[in-house]
Design a protein around this motif. Structure first.
Motif, PDB file in Angstrom:
ATOM      1  N   GLU A  49      -6.138   4.084 -14.579  1.00 21.70           N
ATOM      2  CA  GLU A  49      -5.789   4.550 -13.229  1.00 21.70           C
ATOM      3  C   GLU A  49      -7.015   5.005 -12.451  1.00 21.70           C
ATOM      4  OE1 GLU A  49      -3.028   7.443 -14.576  1.00 21.70           O
ATOM      5  OE2 GLU A  49      -1.281   6.327 -13.861  1.00 21.70           O
TER       6      GLU A  49
ATOM      7  N   LEU B 189      -7.872   3.186  -9.006  1.00 18.84           N
ATOM      8  CA  LEU B 189      -7.791   3.927  -7.754  1.00 18.84           C
ATOM      9  C   LEU B 189      -8.775   3.406  -6.708  1.00 18.84           C
ATOM     10  CD1 LEU B 189      -6.010   6.239  -6.916  1.00 18.84           C
ATOM     11  CD2 LEU B 189      -7.903   7.790  -7.351  1.00 18.84           C
ATOM     12  N   ALA B 190      -9.963   2.988  -7.173  1.00 17.62           N
ATOM     13  CA  ALA B 190     -10.974   2.474  -6.245  1.00 17.62           C
ATOM     14  C   ALA B 190     -10.430   1.256  -5.503  1.00 17.62           C
ATOM     15  CB  ALA B 190     -12.241   2.112  -7.013  1.00 17.62           C
TER      16      ALA B 190
ATOM     17  N   LYS C 287      -7.003   0.622  -5.242  1.00 16.06           N
ATOM     18  CA  LYS C 287      -5.792   1.031  -4.534  1.00 16.06           C
ATOM     19  C   LYS C 287      -6.108   1.552  -3.148  1.00 16.06           C
ATOM     20  CE  LYS C 287      -2.641   2.338  -8.258  1.00 16.06           C
ATOM     21  NZ  LYS C 287      -2.002   3.490  -8.905  1.00 16.06           N
TER      22      LYS C 287
ATOM     23  N   ASN D  89       0.817  -1.194   0.000  1.00 13.09           N
ATOM     24  CA  ASN D  89       0.000   0.000   0.000  1.00 13.09           C
ATOM     25  C   ASN D  89       0.867   1.267   0.000  1.00 13.09           C
ATOM     26  OD1 ASN D  89      -2.264   1.438   0.025  1.00 13.09           O
ATOM     27  ND2 ASN D  89      -2.986   0.797   2.045  1.00 13.09           N
TER      28      ASN D  89
ATOM     29  N   ILE E 250     -14.184   8.446  -3.320  1.00 10.49           N
ATOM     30  CA  ILE E 250     -14.070   7.026  -3.634  1.00 10.49           C
ATOM     31  C   ILE E 250     -13.443   6.260  -2.480  1.00 10.49           C
ATOM     32  CG2 ILE E 250     -14.067   7.381  -6.116  1.00 10.49           C
ATOM     33  CD1 ILE E 250     -11.095   6.890  -6.088  1.00 10.49           C
TER      34      ILE E 250
ATOM     35  N   TYR F 118      -4.147   8.697   2.824  1.00  6.17           N
ATOM     36  CA  TYR F 118      -3.911   8.375   1.419  1.00  6.17           C
ATOM     37  C   TYR F 118      -3.934   9.631   0.562  1.00  6.17           C
ATOM     38  CZ  TYR F 118      -4.008   5.583  -2.826  1.00  6.17           C
ATOM     39  OH  TYR F 118      -3.679   5.020  -4.026  1.00  6.17           O
TER      40      TYR F 118
ATOM     41  N   ARG G 206       4.008   9.827  -9.744  1.00  9.85           N
ATOM     42  CA  ARG G 206       3.312  10.025 -10.997  1.00  9.85           C
ATOM     43  C   ARG G 206       2.562  11.357 -10.962  1.00  9.85           C
ATOM     44  NH1 ARG G 206       0.307   5.418 -11.246  1.00  9.85           N
ATOM     45  NH2 ARG G 206       2.283   4.320 -11.155  1.00  9.85           N
TER      46      ARG G 206
ATOM     47  N   TYR H  95       2.542   1.779  -3.333  1.00  9.85           N
ATOM     48  CA  TYR H  95       1.588   2.406  -4.226  1.00  9.85           C
ATOM     49  C   TYR H  95       1.531   3.892  -4.072  1.00  9.85           C
ATOM     50  CZ  TYR H  95      -0.963  -1.500  -5.885  1.00  9.85           C
ATOM     51  OH  TYR H  95      -1.345  -2.620  -6.515  1.00  9.85           O
TER      52      TYR H  95
END
Ligand SMILES: Nc1ncnc2c1ncn2[C@@H]1O[C@H](COP(=O)(O)OP(=O)(O)OP(=O)(O)O)[C@@H](O)[C@H]1O
Ligand SMILES: Nc1ncnc2c1ncn2[C@@H]1O[C@H](COP(=O)(O)OP(=O)(O)OP(=O)(O)O)[C@@H](O)[C@H]1O
Ligand SMILES: [Mg+2]
Ligand SMILES: [Mg+2]
Lengths: 296, 218, 218, 296
Positions: free
Chosen positions: B98, B102-103, B105, A6, A212, A218, A16, A9
């Motif tokens: 992506e 993302l959902a 991740k 995690n 989301i 995060y 990015r 990521y």
């Protein structure tokens, strides 16, 4: 849900992200760098100036003339001088040395002194005071103490000079404080405003991330990483600006004026402090702004 | 799964968007919400999603009372709900892949798993060929399908879809609804807000009709 | 009014969005464009509007060849065309009234005139009560109606509407289409891109069917 | 389509716009203000320092001793001095004055000079050079010319002093240039970046305006107006910073050091230049950025 993966990521994601907003990030880094450089230049120059003026302050010397009618015993006199509080160091000037000085001052017209009795000029001690004894009240105190020594004829010091010097130091300190506080405030303000604007342009992104199901952490990590990177780059830029500026001027500085370009701290320390301040400003700026968006 | 008791929602400066809504959506149900523009369909879904707080009433999701959801619980709740936003809410800086990834991740799914699931989902909504495009270079219907894919990819317990076929042609609309039906068959609770009578008639599920913020018919 | 000869449009990295479109829309015509999602409907309208340049072919609007529109002519062209964007493109910082008024302001219409025309237009689309709201506090259908009002308020010579009823219920869709018909009766050329077969069947006008960027039927 | 009404709209519109983005606009104005203030502080201090050092440079004086065996005629000598290029002004020091100076230096020991012939010390002229004659080569040239005068015995000047001074001036000018160019660049950079970020946050608005048929001018006017307002407010802020900073320090400056706080230009001029620079930066920054968005 492996924590390690995690985190990886998040990191790769934030890299990015930074690439996408690379223009903004680069310009923000430059803003941090320039602002830090401005503050550092001011800080160094004012530290150097203060140091210079303090050295110059050594000229606050007191001259003690030895009575004509005592046997000249510099060693003994010196011993008693050392016991007077405030006396830092002293130089003995004998009658002969005094006469020689006078001769030098008269240049090609020494004949004026032909046949003059060397005893006409008194021996003296030039005394340098400790830095804590340089304001006019304390100098007077020291002078009074000196006058009480049995072998002392007269004590001379430039009251005007002492006062000028003390007020100069006071003024320099005030000026450095006023300008420094303003510069520090302006630097923090400019950087935080720049970061705020950069984050503001991405408020929609933050909003969507939260919708989301991204945790606050995060959402923050990319901005944190970006803040770190901008801070590091900003720190490097400010260090480069300082180094290049110093290099540009170094060859043209008269030797006796080189003190102005001194770096009052070791280069690695300067480097780390600059980078750290950059990171601190970058990170604090972006996290505070992101936090404001996260609260609503 | 979702129970609402006497829920009301008023925005400042206008008539209440929702008044006294009492509604029970059992686990595994497929529910349509319909009604004219401005009736309160989106508001109802947003309250179920926790992105708007009701001004009044109680709402129980999955056994927990969510009238005032503690901020720390929001991410967890939202990970269990797939929401198709009426205005899509795609990240313009990220590719289609992506955006959907993302959902997963944010839930901490591993990268290999993500790749497989996202690609499968994109093929369901017929967007494999657009995986590397940015949302703004997609047609309206394509963007809508990305939003749908992002809601479905995480296999949520609840799917709330706000006008999910507004930008799709009838054939594609049917396929998407079939997709929802399939997911529903596997036990997911699905609530779809739509004004497309054709779809409602075609799928013949329980339908709640809103009008002026009130339930005007079931 | 609008003539296209062998118009093509390719975006980098994907199949052409439009290929070899030849189409004549005479003055005063009411034309539907339909086709599946991603067929190229929006692209076609954008080319007519001058916001996308064709990669190939000629396009003549109102007797002027607009293949490569000089930037200075764009504002003039756009003031004569009312465009309903699929994604609305409302200014989030301005109220509904101001959003609609802006279309007149950029043309230099006087303030009294603006007030009357905007209010009349808002009542046509049933949004008088939302005049002072910001777009983001409106429902999807309400936003769409603001976009429609903004396109119609300037009495343009041409109306290009991209999926103008995607977020509206059937009754409201009919009313909006009636509005378009009325404007069309007064001589305005109207082109509506839609996937709503019901509307096309109901209004029975000339319909161009796109598929994969080509005209698949008229 | 009445141009007047249209312009009025644009203005009222841009005012409304500014109110909406008021936070961003205020922060941008502060950034402009702080940046300008930083630059102005540097400029003023460096102008003052240079002025101070130039005055100090008046000490580059050349002393011309009058031959013992000529009749002393200060007026005639002065006439001939005036004709030597580079001589700016001079002071005549008679034999008596020279002796008095020596007496003063010897403090309470004047008895050393009792019975000394006043003729032992020569009369002299202390000459100040024009500012263009202060480097060592030119000073030597002037000295050579002076030596050619029939009544001149000897010409003295401190070669070391002249060289130190010339290199100091050169260094100060270089330092001011390097730091000034950097500060100016940093100021323009920071301000334009801030404005860029503020405009960037509104790129969607610009895009939509164009799509509904707004001319480039119509799109630009609000940004132009905002730029003007931010510039004016920024200029005011920088003026206020300077005035308050000066006020804070003024009471603490020793009289002889007050030059450092001099405002080298009349206050209204400073005020207008600050506001004008602010407006220029605000307007240029926003128009360039908007222009970039309009081009695509
Ligand atoms: N800027 C762009 N860059 C790349 N591809 C694009 C771009 N804009 C559109 N396309 C592609 O061109 C095709 C046609 O798009 P268009 O928006 O015209 O479709 P549409 O018929 O309006 O579809 P929908 O009904 O979904 O709105 C789509 O496949 C889309 O992905
Ligand atoms: N943030 C807000 N502030 C004020 N009013 C709001 C806000 N959000 C929604 N409303 C109002 O609440 C009412 C219900 O809105 P909602 O979005 O739920 O309608 P809807 O049924 O989804 O309509 P549509 O079919 O047009 O999407 C609308 O009249 C809308 O204007
Ligand atoms: Mg809705
Ligand atoms: Mg489209």
């Amino acid at each position: 849900m492996s924590g390690g993966a995690n985190l990886l990521y998040m990191l790769s994601d934030s890299l990015r992200c930074a690439r996408e907003n690379v223009m903004t990030a680069v310009l923000t880094a430059f803003t941090i760098g320039f602002s830090l450089a401005i503050f550092a230049i001011f800080l160094f120059v004012s530290i150097n100036l203060n140091g210079f003026i303090s050295t110059w302050g050594d000229k606050t010397h007191v001259v003690v003339y030895v009575k004509d009618n005592v046997a000249s015993d510099p060693e003994k006199f010196g011993e008693s001088l050392k016991r007077v509080p405030g006396v830092n160091s002293f130089t003995y000037i004998s009658r002969e040395a005094a006469l020689k000085e006078l001769r030098d001052e008269l240049k090609g017209h020494e004949s004026i002194l032909e046949g003059v009795d060397t005893n006409l000029l008194p021996a003296s001690f030039e005394i340098k005071l400790g830095s804590a004894y340089r304001d006019s009240d304390r100098v007077r105190g020291v002078a009074d103490n000196l006058k009480r020594l049995p072998w002392v004829d007269e004590v001379q010091y430039s009251r005007e000079w002492v006062e000028k010097f003390a007020s100069l130091i006071r003024f320099m300190e005030l000026a450095a404080l006023v300008i420094g506080v303003f510069l520090a405030a302006a630097t923090v303000f400019i950087v935080s405003n720049t970061v705020r604007l950069a984050v503001y342009a991405r408020r929609e992104e933050i909003e969507i991330m939260r919708l989301i199901g991204a945790s606050d952490t995060y959402v923050k990590v990319p901005f944190f990483m970006e803040g770190v990177m901008q801070g590091v780059v900003g720190g490097l830029i400010s260090f480069a600006v300082l180094a290049v500026g110093r290099y540009l001027m170094l060859d043209n500085v008269p030797q006796y004026f080189r003190f102005a370009l001194d770096v009052p701290f070791p280069a690695p320390a300067v480097f780390s402090v600059l980078v750290l301040s950059g990171v601190l400003m970058g990170v604090a700026g972006s996290l505070v702004t992101v936090g404001r968006f996260l609260k609503t | 799964m979702i129970q609402m008791f006497h829920v009301s929602k008023s925005y400042e400066g206008s008539a209440p968007a929702l008044s006294d809504i009492t509604l029970n959506v059992p686990k595994g149900e497929f529910l349509f919400i319909t009604g004219p523009s401005g009736a309160g369909k989106s508001t109802l879904l947003k309250i179920m999603f926790g992105s708007e707080a009701p001004t009044d009433g109680q709402i129980i999701i999955d056994g927990r009372n969510y009238v005032k959801i503690p901020p720390a619980d929001l991410p967890g709740l939202r990970r269990r709900i797939g929401f198709v936003f009426q205005d899509f809410k795609l990240l313009p800086g990220k590719s289609v892949f992506e955006n959907v990834a993302l959902a997963l991740k944010v839930m901490g799914v591993g990268p290999g798993d993500i790749k497989a699931r996202v690609n499968r989902m994109l093929s369901y909504v017929k967007l494999q060929h657009r995986a590397n495009f940015k949302p703004l270079s997609l047609s309206g219907g394509e963007q809508q399908r990305v939003a749908i894919a992002r809601a479905l990819v995480k296999d949520p317990a609840i799917i709330l879809a706000d006008e999910p076929t507004g930008n799709l042609d009838p054939a594609l609309s049917n396929e998407i609804m079939e997709l929802f039906k399939e997911v529903n068959n596997r036990g997911t609770t699905v609530v779809v807000a739509t004004h497309d009578r054709r779809l409602i008639d075609l799928f013949g599920r329980r339908t709640v009709m809103l009008e002026g913020g009130r339930i005007a018919g079931q």
